[in-house]
Scaffold this motif. Structure first.
Motif, PDB file in Angstrom:
ATOM      1  N   GLU A 135      -8.501  -0.673  -2.007  1.00  0.00           N
ATOM      2  CA  GLU A 135      -8.522   0.154  -0.807  1.00  0.00           C
ATOM      3  C   GLU A 135      -7.652   1.416  -1.391  1.00  0.00           C
ATOM      4  O   GLU A 135      -8.101   2.545  -1.157  1.00  0.00           O
ATOM      5  CB  GLU A 135      -8.060  -0.203   0.383  1.00  0.00           C
ATOM      6  CG  GLU A 135      -9.028  -1.454   1.142  1.00  0.00           C
ATOM      7  CD  GLU A 135     -10.179  -0.833   1.675  1.00  0.00           C
ATOM      8  OE1 GLU A 135      -9.949  -0.012   2.420  1.00  0.00           O
ATOM      9  OE2 GLU A 135     -11.305  -0.758   1.330  1.00  0.00           O
TER      10      GLU A 135
ATOM     11  N   LYS B  15     -16.847  -5.498   4.172  1.00  0.00           N
ATOM     12  CA  LYS B  15     -17.084  -4.744   3.017  1.00  0.00           C
ATOM     13  C   LYS B  15     -16.937  -5.657   1.731  1.00  0.00           C
ATOM     14  O   LYS B  15     -17.530  -5.271   0.845  1.00  0.00           O
ATOM     15  CB  LYS B  15     -15.804  -3.863   2.880  1.00  0.00           C
ATOM     16  CG  LYS B  15     -15.827  -2.860   1.647  1.00  0.00           C
ATOM     17  CD  LYS B  15     -14.727  -1.759   1.720  1.00  0.00           C
ATOM     18  CE  LYS B  15     -14.603  -0.681   0.769  1.00  0.00           C
ATOM     19  NZ  LYS B  15     -13.768   0.447   0.811  1.00  0.00           N
ATOM     20  N   TYR B  16     -15.885  -6.704   1.782  1.00  0.00           N
ATOM     21  CA  TYR B  16     -15.597  -7.458   0.731  1.00  0.00           C
ATOM     22  C   TYR B  16     -16.255  -8.914   0.722  1.00  0.00           C
ATOM     23  O   TYR B  16     -15.947  -9.419  -0.390  1.00  0.00           O
ATOM     24  CB  TYR B  16     -14.330  -7.568   0.420  1.00  0.00           C
ATOM     25  CG  TYR B  16     -13.672  -6.076   0.019  1.00  0.00           C
ATOM     26  CD1 TYR B  16     -14.068  -5.531  -0.992  1.00  0.00           C
ATOM     27  CD2 TYR B  16     -12.702  -5.598   1.018  1.00  0.00           C
ATOM     28  CE1 TYR B  16     -13.638  -4.122  -1.573  1.00  0.00           C
ATOM     29  CE2 TYR B  16     -12.245  -4.337   0.594  1.00  0.00           C
ATOM     30  CZ  TYR B  16     -12.755  -3.506  -0.432  1.00  0.00           C
ATOM     31  OH  TYR B  16     -12.430  -2.222  -0.929  1.00  0.00           O
TER      32      TYR B  16
ATOM     33  N   LEU C  19     -12.658  -5.188   6.709  1.00  0.00           N
ATOM     34  CA  LEU C  19     -12.650  -5.788   5.287  1.00  0.00           C
ATOM     35  C   LEU C  19     -13.652  -6.845   5.126  1.00  0.00           C
ATOM     36  O   LEU C  19     -13.986  -7.190   3.961  1.00  0.00           O
ATOM     37  CB  LEU C  19     -11.417  -6.039   4.960  1.00  0.00           C
ATOM     38  CG  LEU C  19     -10.022  -4.902   4.990  1.00  0.00           C
ATOM     39  CD1 LEU C  19      -8.968  -5.262   4.563  1.00  0.00           C
ATOM     40  CD2 LEU C  19     -10.816  -3.637   4.374  1.00  0.00           C
TER      41      LEU C  19
ATOM     42  N   ARG D 192       0.792  -1.355  -0.013  1.00  0.00           N
ATOM     43  CA  ARG D 192       0.074   0.085  -0.012  1.00  0.00           C
ATOM     44  C   ARG D 192       0.967   1.095  -0.044  1.00  0.00           C
ATOM     45  O   ARG D 192       0.410   2.189  -0.803  1.00  0.00           O
ATOM     46  CB  ARG D 192      -0.942  -0.066   1.360  1.00  0.00           C
ATOM     47  CG  ARG D 192      -1.832   1.318   1.380  1.00  0.00           C
ATOM     48  CD  ARG D 192      -2.462   1.264   2.776  1.00  0.00           C
ATOM     49  NE  ARG D 192      -1.330   1.324   3.757  1.00  0.00           N
ATOM     50  CZ  ARG D 192      -1.425   0.705   4.920  1.00  0.00           C
ATOM     51  NH1 ARG D 192      -2.189  -0.089   5.399  1.00  0.00           N
ATOM     52  NH2 ARG D 192      -0.397   0.820   5.772  1.00  0.00           N
TER      53      ARG D 192
END
Length: 271
Positions: A120, A165-166, A162, A86
């Motif tokens: 993300e 969300k996913y 997460l 990231r």
């Protein structure tokens, strides 16, 4: 297990997968192959070795390789590689799509962790990410492609935010949403194969390669070959992420360390 049969099994696994099984690790053969013995009504490991000698390309042979090479994995394992992805690697990738390879993806948790980090970090920025997940185990690849995990599997390493969300709940299991599943394409690959670079040509070249906690299972010669194979599939100055104790060294390829906290990433200098 008698010595000739053990030596055959040792050489068979080395040739088929690069896996090194020393005599002191014979217990691994017993524990990992016992279910196969029952499934095929084989009385002993000696008998299994004798059957493999007759046909090294049989379904049984593939199952033996599967059983011996499928290793434990979990989402966001060790965390720092995903923080580095990231914060360091993705921001430095100028091309679109960014191509990332999970080179020993097992049952898919690493590849999907990469996909979630990319979603993300890059969502709405107009940069696409394509992820390849490969493994030598057909059984592991089948599970990975399904994108469905048990409650225990998602509890190990998966941040609750997460997960919500996913993932979608599927009975007592959890299934990744299409937006994440579709970022990853899974397929077979043998990292010690001399034809690996040609087999991966349609998927790369890669900006970033994850090959973590794999090299430790190979002998020195196989490690050198694997590192050169990975380099041949990468872009110039591409990043390689290895296990914490694994240092990339090839016969031809050269790498430089990129420090991230108290850990190292590796950047390709020459192939």
């Amino acid at each position: 297990m008698q010595t000739p049969q053990f030596e055959f099994m040792r050489d068979f696994l080395l040739q088929q997968s690069g896996l090194v099984v020393e005599e002191s690790k014979m217990y691994l053969l017993r524990t990992r192959l016992q279910p196969l013995l029952k499934e095929h009504s084989i009385a002993t490991l000696n008998e299994l070795a004798d059957r493999l000698k007759k046909d090294r390309n049989s379904r049984l042979a593939r199952q033996v390789v599967d059983a011996m090479t499928t290793n434990e994995t979990l989402f966001f394992r060790d965390q720092y590689p995903f923080d580095a992805l990231r914060d360091v690697m993705l921001p430095q990738c100028a091309s679109s799509p960014v191509r990332i390879w999970s080179a020993a993806s097992s049952t898919g948790q690493e590849a999907y962790s990469i996909a979630m980090i990319a979603a993300e970090a890059l969502g709405g920025k107009g940069k696409r990410v394509e992820i390849a997940g490969t493994d030598i185990s057909d059984q592991a690849l089948t599970k990975a492609a399904g994108g469905t995990y048990t409650q225990m599997e998602v509890q190990r390493g998966m941040p609750a935010r997460l997960l919500i969300k996913y993932f979608e709940q599927d009975g007592s299991n959890w299934r990744l949403k299409p937006e994440i599943r579709n970022m990853v394409r899974f397929g077979p690959a043998n990292l010690v194969s001399p034809t690996l670079s040609s087999e991966m040509r349609g998927k790369g070249p890669f900006d970033i390669v994850f090959c973590r906690n794999v090299l430790i299972y190979f002998n020195v010669g196989a490690r050198l070959q694997v590192i050169d194979n990975l380099a041949a599939c990468m872009k110039d100055s591409g990043y390689l992420v290895t296990g914490a104790a694994e240092i990339p060294k090839g016969n031809k390829s050269r790498w430089e360390a990129v420090h991230f906290g108290n850990r190292n990433l590796w950047r390709l200098v020459a192939r």
